[in-house]
Design an enzyme around this catalytic site. Structure first.
Site, PDB file in Angstrom:
ATOM      1  N   ASP A  10       0.790  -1.239   0.000  1.00 26.36           N
ATOM      2  CA  ASP A  10       0.000   0.000   0.000  1.00 26.36           C
ATOM      3  C   ASP A  10       0.825   1.294   0.000  1.00 26.36           C
ATOM      4  O   ASP A  10       0.585   2.194   0.814  1.00 26.36           O
ATOM      5  CB  ASP A  10      -0.977  -0.002   1.181  1.00 26.36           C
ATOM      6  CG  ASP A  10      -1.981  -1.141   1.116  1.00 26.36           C
ATOM      7  OD1 ASP A  10      -1.939  -1.934   0.150  1.00 26.36           O
ATOM      8  OD2 ASP A  10      -2.820  -1.249   2.024  1.00 26.36           O
ATOM      9  N   HIS A  50     -10.590   0.583  -3.025  1.00 27.70           N
ATOM     10  CA  HIS A  50     -11.975   0.492  -2.546  1.00 27.70           C
ATOM     11  C   HIS A  50     -12.987   1.115  -3.496  1.00 27.70           C
ATOM     12  O   HIS A  50     -12.739   2.191  -4.054  1.00 27.70           O
ATOM     13  CB  HIS A  50     -12.109   1.218  -1.207  1.00 27.70           C
ATOM     14  CG  HIS A  50     -11.272   0.666  -0.104  1.00 27.70           C
ATOM     15  ND1 HIS A  50     -11.273  -0.649   0.269  1.00 27.70           N
ATOM     16  CD2 HIS A  50     -10.407   1.293   0.754  1.00 27.70           C
ATOM     17  CE1 HIS A  50     -10.459  -0.820   1.298  1.00 27.70           C
ATOM     18  NE2 HIS A  50      -9.911   0.339   1.601  1.00 27.70           N
ATOM     19  N   LYS A 107      -6.810  -5.003  -3.369  1.00 32.97           N
ATOM     20  CA  LYS A 107      -7.544  -5.595  -2.250  1.00 32.97           C
ATOM     21  C   LYS A 107      -8.532  -4.572  -1.710  1.00 32.97           C
ATOM     22  O   LYS A 107      -8.382  -3.377  -1.944  1.00 32.97           O
ATOM     23  CB  LYS A 107      -6.591  -6.054  -1.155  1.00 32.97           C
ATOM     24  CG  LYS A 107      -5.754  -4.927  -0.577  1.00 32.97           C
ATOM     25  CD  LYS A 107      -4.770  -5.438   0.441  1.00 32.97           C
ATOM     26  CE  LYS A 107      -3.964  -4.319   1.039  1.00 32.97           C
ATOM     27  NZ  LYS A 107      -4.762  -3.325   1.764  1.00 32.97           N
ATOM     28  N   CYS A 152      -2.212  -3.079   7.455  1.00 35.27           N
ATOM     29  CA  CYS A 152      -2.007  -3.912   6.265  1.00 35.27           C
ATOM     30  C   CYS A 152      -0.664  -4.638   6.247  1.00 35.27           C
ATOM     31  O   CYS A 152      -0.584  -5.760   5.755  1.00 35.27           O
ATOM     32  CB  CYS A 152      -2.242  -3.082   5.012  1.00 35.27           C
ATOM     33  SG  CYS A 152      -3.991  -2.601   4.895  1.00 35.27           S
TER      34      CYS A 152
END
Ligand code: VGL
Ligand code: ZN
Length: 205
Positions: A10, A50, A107, A152
Site C-alpha cells: 500500500d 476500494h 484488495k 495492512c
C-alpha cells in the site's frame, strides 16, 4: 527461479502525509522500497482499492465517525476516512516509487468486507491469488515493507507466515497509524511472536 520476493504494501498517496488516511512519515518508506528492490528479481505490490460505497468508510454509516469500531457483517471494523477510492489520486502509488513491480494485487474491492492483508480479506473468505502466484514463481521467502505497520503490513506478514512462506519484515521500511500510542511497536512484537523475522533494510544483500 527467484526464491524470494519483495511485497510492497500500500505505497499509496492516501497513506502518505497530506493523504486522506495519512501515516506520519509514511512517505519515508518509498526510498527504502526503491533501495531494497534492487536486490529482488521479483517485486509485487498490494494496492488498497476500494469502491466509493465501501463498508469501512465512516461516511457510509449514518451518524458514524472515523475511528469508531463497528460490527461490519459479523467482523469488528475500524471505520476510516474515505481513502483509496478506485481511480482517484489518493489510490495511486507514490510517483517516487521507481521499483519495477511485476504484479499488483488489489484488495478491499468488495464493499462488504475490508481487506488488510494482501492475501485474504479480513474474514479469510476470499483469497487475492497472491499466495498461489508466488508459489508458481518458486518463491519460498517473502520480505514485507510498507504502510501501515499496524494494519495492512501486519496482516500481510501474518498471512504470509500462515501460507508457509519464510517471512521477513523490513522494519525501517514501515510506518504505523498508531491510533493508540504504541500500536506499531505492538504489531512488530506480534509479528515476531508469530515467526516473522524482523530485519533492517541495510541487512538486505
Ligand atoms: C490500511 C486502514 C485501512 C493500510 C488500509 O494500508 O494499512 N489501513 N485501509
Ligand atoms: Zn483501506
Amino acid at each position: 527461479m527467484p526464491h524470494k520476493a519483495l511485497i510492497l504494501v500500500d505505497l499509496q498517496y492516501d497513506f502518505c502525509p497530506g493523504g486522506a488516511l495519512e501515516v506520519a512519515r509514511g512517505d519515508e518508506t518509498i526510498a527504502v522500497a526503491n533501495r531494497v528492490a534492487r536486490h529482488f528479481e521479483l517485486v509485487v505490490a498490494t494496492q488498497d482499492w476500494h469502491p466509493a460505497d465501501h463498508g469501512s468508510f465512516a461516511a457510509n454509516h449514518e451518524g458514524a465517525e472515523p475511528y469508531q469500531v463497528i460490527d461490519l457483517n459479523g467482523l469488528q471494523q475500524v471505520l476510516w476516512p474515505v481513502h483509496c477510492v478506485q481511480g482517484t489520486r489518493g489510490a495511486a502509488f507514490h510517483d517516487d516509487l521507481t521499483a519495477t513491480v511485476t504484479k499488483v494485487f488489489p484488495k478491499g474491492t468488495d464493499a462488504t468486507v475490508d481487506s488488510y492483508s494482501g492475501f485474504w480479506d479480513n474474514g479469510k473468505r476470499k483469497p487475492t491469488g497472491l499466495a498461489p502466484w508466488l508459489r508458481e514463481q518458486g518463491v519460498r521467502a517473502v520480505y514485507v515493507l510498507g504502510l501501515a505497520t499496524d494494519y495492512c503490513v501486519e496482516f500481510t506478514a501474518l498471512d504470509a507466515c500462515g501460507e508457509g512462506f519464510a517471512t521477513f519484515l523490513i522494519e525501517d521500511g514501515c510506518r504505523a497509524v498508531n491510533l493508540v500510542a504504541g500500536d506499531g511497536e505492538r504489531a512488530i512484537d506480534d509479528m515476531r511472536s508469530s515467526g516473522v523475522v524482523v530485519v533492517e533494510s541495510a541487512q538486505i544483500a
